[in-house]
Design a protein around this motif. Sequence first.
Motif, PDB file in Angstrom:
ATOM      1  N   ALA A 107       0.651  -1.060   0.186  1.00 26.90           N
ATOM      2  CA  ALA A 107       0.411   0.282  -0.145  1.00 26.90           C
ATOM      3  C   ALA A 107       0.677   0.884   0.427  1.00 26.90           C
ATOM      4  CB  ALA A 107      -0.861  -0.014   0.870  1.00 26.90           C
ATOM      5  N   ILE A 108       2.032   1.354   0.857  1.00 29.78           N
ATOM      6  CA  ILE A 108       2.770   2.370   0.517  1.00 29.78           C
ATOM      7  C   ILE A 108       3.820   2.793  -0.748  1.00 29.78           C
ATOM      8  CG2 ILE A 108       5.379   3.235   2.595  1.00 29.78           C
ATOM      9  CD1 ILE A 108       4.216   2.033   4.521  1.00 29.78           C
ATOM     10  N   ALA A 109       4.350   1.374  -1.027  1.00 29.09           N
ATOM     11  CA  ALA A 109       4.867   1.260  -2.814  1.00 29.09           C
ATOM     12  C   ALA A 109       4.194   2.081  -3.382  1.00 29.09           C
ATOM     13  CB  ALA A 109       5.219   0.134  -3.220  1.00 29.09           C
ATOM     14  N   ALA A 110       2.257   1.437  -3.783  1.00 26.67           N
ATOM     15  CA  ALA A 110       1.560   2.392  -4.670  1.00 26.67           C
ATOM     16  C   ALA A 110       1.217   3.456  -4.075  1.00 26.67           C
ATOM     17  CB  ALA A 110       0.174   1.557  -4.448  1.00 26.67           C
ATOM     18  N   VAL A 111       1.182   3.971  -2.880  1.00 28.95           N
ATOM     19  CA  VAL A 111       0.016   5.778  -3.057  1.00 28.95           C
ATOM     20  C   VAL A 111       1.137   6.373  -2.273  1.00 28.95           C
ATOM     21  CG1 VAL A 111      -1.695   4.961  -3.095  1.00 28.95           C
ATOM     22  CG2 VAL A 111      -0.951   4.659  -0.690  1.00 28.95           C
ATOM     23  N   ALA A 112       1.871   6.251  -1.763  1.00 31.29           N
ATOM     24  CA  ALA A 112       3.174   6.890  -0.849  1.00 31.29           C
ATOM     25  C   ALA A 112       3.710   8.076  -1.268  1.00 31.29           C
ATOM     26  CB  ALA A 112       3.839   6.216  -0.044  1.00 31.29           C
ATOM     27  N   THR A 113       4.055   9.598  -1.095  1.00 29.02           N
ATOM     28  CA  THR A 113       4.263  10.387  -1.959  1.00 29.02           C
ATOM     29  C   THR A 113       6.334  10.415  -1.499  1.00 29.02           C
ATOM     30  OG1 THR A 113       4.663  11.906   0.650  1.00 29.02           O
ATOM     31  CG2 THR A 113       3.222  12.892  -0.977  1.00 29.02           C
ATOM     32  N   ASP A 114       7.205  11.096  -1.929  1.00 30.33           N
ATOM     33  CA  ASP A 114       8.414  10.626  -1.541  1.00 30.33           C
ATOM     34  C   ASP A 114       8.451  10.880  -0.633  1.00 30.33           C
ATOM     35  OD1 ASP A 114       8.571   9.894  -4.644  1.00 30.33           O
ATOM     36  OD2 ASP A 114       9.124  11.824  -5.484  1.00 30.33           O
ATOM     37  N   GLU A 115       7.997  11.968   0.193  1.00 28.55           N
ATOM     38  CA  GLU A 115       8.622  12.417   1.218  1.00 28.55           C
ATOM     39  C   GLU A 115       8.439  10.790   1.896  1.00 28.55           C
ATOM     40  OE1 GLU A 115       8.241  13.333   5.892  1.00 28.55           O
ATOM     41  OE2 GLU A 115       5.940  13.657   4.111  1.00 28.55           O
ATOM     42  N   GLN A 116       7.387  10.691   2.223  1.00 28.03           N
ATOM     43  CA  GLN A 116       6.125   9.497   3.448  1.00 28.03           C
ATOM     44  C   GLN A 116       7.668   8.112   2.864  1.00 28.03           C
ATOM     45  OE1 GLN A 116       2.686   9.606   1.100  1.00 28.03           O
ATOM     46  NE2 GLN A 116       1.936  10.401   3.708  1.00 28.03           N
ATOM     47  N   LYS A 236     -17.495  14.671  -2.591  1.00 26.25           N
ATOM     48  CA  LYS A 236     -18.713  13.617  -2.535  1.00 26.25           C
ATOM     49  C   LYS A 236     -18.667  11.915  -3.587  1.00 26.25           C
ATOM     50  CE  LYS A 236     -21.726  17.346  -1.568  1.00 26.25           C
ATOM     51  NZ  LYS A 236     -21.007  18.577  -2.039  1.00 26.25           N
ATOM     52  N   SER A 237     -17.879  11.717  -4.365  1.00 26.47           N
ATOM     53  CA  SER A 237     -17.677  10.398  -4.477  1.00 26.47           C
ATOM     54  C   SER A 237     -17.475   9.486  -4.248  1.00 26.47           C
ATOM     55  CB  SER A 237     -17.603  10.886  -5.892  1.00 26.47           C
ATOM     56  OG  SER A 237     -15.761  11.020  -6.121  1.00 26.47           O
ATOM     57  N   THR A 238     -17.179   8.548  -3.933  1.00 22.48           N
ATOM     58  CA  THR A 238     -16.204   7.875  -3.641  1.00 22.48           C
ATOM     59  C   THR A 238     -15.149   6.718  -4.656  1.00 22.48           C
ATOM     60  OG1 THR A 238     -17.668   6.098  -4.960  1.00 22.48           O
ATOM     61  CG2 THR A 238     -18.232   6.369  -2.529  1.00 22.48           C
ATOM     62  N   GLU A 239     -14.799   8.063  -5.108  1.00 26.06           N
ATOM     63  CA  GLU A 239     -13.483   7.979  -6.046  1.00 26.06           C
ATOM     64  C   GLU A 239     -12.415   7.542  -4.991  1.00 26.06           C
ATOM     65  OE1 GLU A 239     -13.091   7.179  -9.453  1.00 26.06           O
ATOM     66  OE2 GLU A 239     -15.186   7.096  -8.916  1.00 26.06           O
ATOM     67  N   GLY A 240     -12.577   8.015  -3.877  1.00 24.72           N
ATOM     68  CA  GLY A 240     -10.928   8.266  -3.685  1.00 24.72           C
ATOM     69  C   GLY A 240     -10.945   6.648  -2.473  1.00 24.72           C
ATOM     70  N   PHE A 241     -12.234   6.138  -1.928  1.00 25.56           N
ATOM     71  CA  PHE A 241     -12.373   4.785  -1.171  1.00 25.56           C
ATOM     72  C   PHE A 241     -11.897   3.856  -2.848  1.00 25.56           C
ATOM     73  CE2 PHE A 241     -14.873   1.756  -0.405  1.00 25.56           C
ATOM     74  CZ  PHE A 241     -14.761   0.868   0.333  1.00 25.56           C
ATOM     75  N   LYS A 242     -12.705   3.499  -4.055  1.00 30.50           N
ATOM     76  CA  LYS A 242     -12.214   2.951  -5.050  1.00 30.50           C
ATOM     77  C   LYS A 242     -10.624   2.963  -5.365  1.00 30.50           C
ATOM     78  CE  LYS A 242     -16.862   3.436  -7.368  1.00 30.50           C
ATOM     79  NZ  LYS A 242     -17.578   4.453  -7.967  1.00 30.50           N
ATOM     80  N   VAL A 244      -7.921   3.247  -2.618  1.00 30.98           N
ATOM     81  CA  VAL A 244      -7.433   2.205  -1.832  1.00 30.98           C
ATOM     82  C   VAL A 244      -7.980   0.847  -2.434  1.00 30.98           C
ATOM     83  CG1 VAL A 244      -7.575   2.211   0.440  1.00 30.98           C
ATOM     84  CG2 VAL A 244      -8.198   4.124  -0.485  1.00 30.98           C
ATOM     85  N   MET A 245      -9.354   0.714  -2.861  1.00 27.21           N
ATOM     86  CA  MET A 245      -9.561  -0.564  -2.819  1.00 27.21           C
ATOM     87  C   MET A 245      -8.853  -1.561  -4.437  1.00 27.21           C
ATOM     88  SD  MET A 245     -11.836  -1.942  -1.013  1.00 27.21           S
ATOM     89  CE  MET A 245     -13.076  -2.821  -1.406  1.00 27.21           C
ATOM     90  N   LYS A 246      -8.390  -0.389  -5.430  1.00 25.23           N
ATOM     91  CA  LYS A 246      -7.808  -0.729  -5.807  1.00 25.23           C
ATOM     92  C   LYS A 246      -6.161  -1.501  -6.194  1.00 25.23           C
ATOM     93  CE  LYS A 246      -8.821   1.628 -10.306  1.00 25.23           C
ATOM     94  NZ  LYS A 246      -9.076   3.834 -10.954  1.00 25.23           N
ATOM     95  N   THR A 247      -5.720  -0.922  -3.957  1.00 22.66           N
ATOM     96  CA  THR A 247      -4.855  -1.694  -4.105  1.00 22.66           C
ATOM     97  C   THR A 247      -4.761  -3.329  -4.753  1.00 22.66           C
ATOM     98  OG1 THR A 247      -4.813  -0.154  -2.295  1.00 22.66           O
ATOM     99  CG2 THR A 247      -2.845  -2.229  -2.379  1.00 22.66           C
TER     100      THR A 247
END
Length: 398
Positions: A107-116, A236-242, A244-247
Motif C-alpha cells: 500500500a505504501i509503495a503504491a500511494v506514498a509521496t516521496d517524502e513518506q 462527495k463521490s467514492t473515488e477516493g475509496f475506490k 484504495v480498493m484498487k490496491t
Amino acid sequence: MIDLETPEYLEKVRTAMNSLAGSMLRPIARKYDEAEHTYPAELDAFRGIQVMGRKKKKPVEGEPAKPKSDKPAAGQNLGTVVTVEEMCWGDCGLMLSIPNAGLGNAAIAAVATDEQLERFGSKWAAMAITEAGSGSDAGSITATADLDGNEWVLNGEKIFVTCADRCEAVVVWATVDKSAGKAGIKSFVVEKGTPGFTLDHLEHKLGIRASDTGTFVLANCRIPKDNILGSAEVKKSTEGFKGVMKTFDNTRPMVAAMAVGVARASLDLLKEKLEAAGAKLDHAAAPNNLPAREKDYYMMEATLDAMRLLTWRAAWMADNGEFNNTEASMAKAKAGRSGTLITQKVADLLGPLGFSRAELAEKWMRDSKILDIFEGTGQIQHLIVARNVLKLSSKELK
Ligand SMILES: Cc1cc2nc3c(=O)[nH]c(=O)nc-3n(C[C@H](O)[C@H](O)[C@H](O)COP(=O)(O)OP(=O)(O)OC[C@H]3O[C@@H](n4cnc5c(N)ncnc54)[C@H](O)[C@@H]3O)c2cc1C
C-alpha cells in the motif's frame, strides 16, 4: 496477442526463487508450524530482498525518458506472482513472515509521496482494515481519525492483522467523516511505539502458524498530520475509496499465487508417492483406462494450470496498465477455492500419510484454507466478478 511462452528472465526468477525456497523455507516449515508466534530468525537473511511491491522509479530531471516499447510488458507484477508461487511452494506462513514484505508495504509503495516513502519505505508495514463488525464489507469500518491541529487522533480496534507483532508500522484504515460513508475512509501510517497504539493479543490459528496475526487497539492515538496516505479531502463521490480498493487488484493475484504455490507443493508430494508406489504417470494414456488415483492426479494438475494462468493474466494486465478488477477476482476465487480442494484431495489420496505429521500434506491442507479467506473471501470475489459482468453497482448486487 496471446503469447504463452515464459520470458527468459521470468524462468531465471523462478529457478532462483525455487532454490531459495527449497533450501531456506521448506526445511524449517514444520519447526515454525509447531513454534507458533516465534519469529523465524532464519528469515533475517531475506532482509533487503523485495518480495512485494516497489515504487516505480521517478524520472530524473535531465535524464532522457526511455522510449515506450510497443511490446506487451512482463513486469513487476508478473515477476512478483512467480516469486510468490515459488516462496509458498517452500512455505506460505514463512513467506508471509519475510521482513518488509507486508501488505502495508504494498500500500505504501503504491500511494506514498516521496517524502513518506523516505520515512516509511524501509519499515516493515502491516495492513489493518478488518474490525469485529466489518470484514467483507470494508466500507463499513468504524475506526475514526479526527484532525486536531497538526495531528490525527485515531480510535478503534483492528483485528486479524498479519505480521502484527513483527511489523514496524501499520497502515490503518479509518474514517475521517462517518456521515460521508465510504468517501470518508482513508489510510494512515501508524508507527509501532506510538502512544495509544497497543497490540492486544495474537491469534492461535489453524494454518500459516509461522505468520503472526493480532489485534490492535487505538485509543486516542496521535500521529503526524502527514501520515495520511493520499489526500485528506473528503469528496462527495467514492473515488477516493475506490482508489484504495484498487490496491487489491494488485494484491489479489499475489494471494492467488500463494494458493498455486501451496497446491503445487502438495501435488508434487503426491506425484512422488505415486511414483514410489509404482504408478507410471503417462499423460498420453487413455482416460478411461486410468486408475482412479492417476486420473485424480491429472485433473488436479489441469486445475493447477488454470489457477496459474488466471493469476498470470491478472498480473500481466496490471503490468500493462489494464484495468484488471474482474480478472484479479477471478484468479483469487479460482485459486483460493481450488487450492483448498487440491490439498484436501492430496491428503485423502495419501491415506494415513496425509493425516500424519511425518509429511507436510496435512499442514498444506490447513495452510491453504486462509487463501480462500483473506484479501476478500471466495464469495466476495464471485460477487465482484458478477457485478462487473452484469454491470451492476455494489448497491444493486449485494
Ligand atoms: C489469518 C488471517 C490473516 C488476516 N490478515 C489480515 C490483515 O493483515 N489485515 C486485515 O485487515 N485483515 C486480515 N484478515 C481478515 C480477513 O481479510 C477477513 O477475515 C475477511 O475479509 C473476511 O471478513 P470477516 O472475517 O469479517 O467475514 P465476514 O465478512 O463476516 O463473512 C463471513 C462469511 O460470510 C460471507 N459473506 C459476507 N458477505 C457476503 C455477501 N455479500 N455475499 C455472500 N457471502 C458473503 C463471507 O464470504 C464469509 O464466508 C485476516 C484474517 C485471517 C484469518
